[in-house]
Write a protein that holds these residues in place. Structure first.
Motif: not given
Length: 382
Positions: A35-64
């Protein structure tokens, strides 16, 4: 009666910090991530943060990093889509892989979609590198090798770096079920150029029903579940947001305390081996599970000197004493069939004896082990 949980290879207790993170997500971040409203954006931001976190520890790219429902889905997606999208005609594996891999490749072979070959194993369950190289050079077909990093039943660790180099030298693709490895061992996917990996949060004190696939950038792999553009088009369906943030929290805590917890759990395994050998001298350790250098520090698989008739009551007896362990992988514990892993490496005589897998975590103690071994000794010797 004590309550002793020694089945951490099946699943682990969820950390309190993970539960708190998930509760907060369920209460305060319930928007649909699409969803494009603030509730959806908050959830989406957290998901992408999680993706970046995992990628950082594995030395991967978030898109992977692609979130899935767990290791089984990740394995299925990778193997099926490699055949459908990457023109893979040959899959090479072993007969002691997790059934998420074995049943998938057997189905693909039964449908005539691939040629399936199994690497020879030594008496401990290690793949024969020479035979693997022979299979890789067998013909010019596009090949994918699927070998698990840590075996879920006997704990053997393969030399994934050497195997990856061999596969790459022969222009193959390499996939590993790392469900028993992620959260317990550090990974650098730029150093080890593996193409695909599968992981599950509940193996490292996270929630069930969430995991991820590592898919090397520009691999050409397509989606298995259609219907929406979630997960960069790899996996349609509304994301399990609370589980994803739980996965992230468990992942962070696993890796931030990796050395400390590895040392603690390894000490427990060493103590278990010494104690059971002292109390039940005829015990055997299946595969390399009794060797701390060649197996994971999280589990041992024991063959006990008990008759097959008496063995029928062993798990029931342990359960009545409050002890949880496993006679094989959790995925087959409801089946009357014996372990497909042990059937490949044990003698007919040892297959008649009971084999139990004991697996440890940060929540176990030496007192747990003393109690467990005393119960085993009483049952075995009387």
């Amino acid at each position: 009666m004590k309550n002793v949980y020694l089945d951490n290879a099946a699943t682990t207790r969820v950390r309190e910090e993970v539960i708190e993170k998930m509760q907060d997500a369920l209460v305060n971040s319930y928007g649909n991530p699409s969803s494009t409203h603030s509730y959806g954006r908050t959830a989406k931001t957290a998901i992408e943060s999680a993706r970046k976190t995992i990628a950082k520890y594995l030395n991967a790219q978030p898109s992977e990093i692609i979130f899935t429902s767990g290791g089984t889905e990740a394995d299925n997606m990778i193997l099926r889509c490699a055949v459908a999208d990457l023109d893979v005609k040959t899959i090479i594996t072993t007969k002691i892989e997790h059934h998420a891999v074995l049943h998938t490749v057997e189905e693909l072979a039964h449908k005539g979609l691939i040629n399936l070959f199994f690497v020879d194993l030594d008496e401990f369950g290690n793949p024969d590198m020479g035979h693997l190289e022979t299979l890789l050079k067998k013909d010019d077909s596009k090949k994918l090798v699927s070998l698990m990093h840590v075996n879920n039943e006997i704990g053997n660790k393969i030399d994934i770096a050497a195997i990856t180099k061999l596969v790459k030298a022969n222009n193959g693709l390499i996939h590993s079920d790392t469900v028993q490895s992620i959260g317990h061992y550090s990974w650098d996917v730029k150093d080890i150029e593996i193409d695909f990996m599968a992981a599950a949060a509940h193996k490292f004190h996270g929630p069930k029903g969430i995991g991820f696939a590592f898919i090397r950038k520009n691999s050409g792999l397509g989606c298995m579940i259609s219907g929406g553009s979630q997960e960069r088009g790899y996996r349609a369906g509304t994301e399990s947001f609370h589980n994803i943030v739980g996965l992230e929290e468990a992942f962070i805590r696993a890796y931030d305390s990796l050395e400390e917890e590895q040392h603690y759990v390894e000490d427990l395994k060493r103590y278990f081996i010494a104690t059971i050998e002292n109390e039940i001298p005829e015990v055997k350790f299946n595969g390399h599970s009794g060797d701390l250098d060649k197996s994971t520090y999280t589990l041992v698989n024991t063959c006990l000197p008990i008759s097959s008739e008496k063995a029928l009551m062993l798990l029931f007896h342990l359960d009545m004493k409050g002890i949880a362990c496993s006679k094989g992988s959790a995925c087959q514990s409801g089946s009357d069939k014996g372990s497909h892993v042990l059937s490949e490496i044990l003698s007919d005589e040892d297959l008649k004896k009971p084999s139990l897998r004991f697996s440890f975590s940060k929540y176990n103690t030496k007192e747990d082990i003393d109690y467990t071994v005393s119960v085993l000794k009483e049952f075995t010797l009387h």
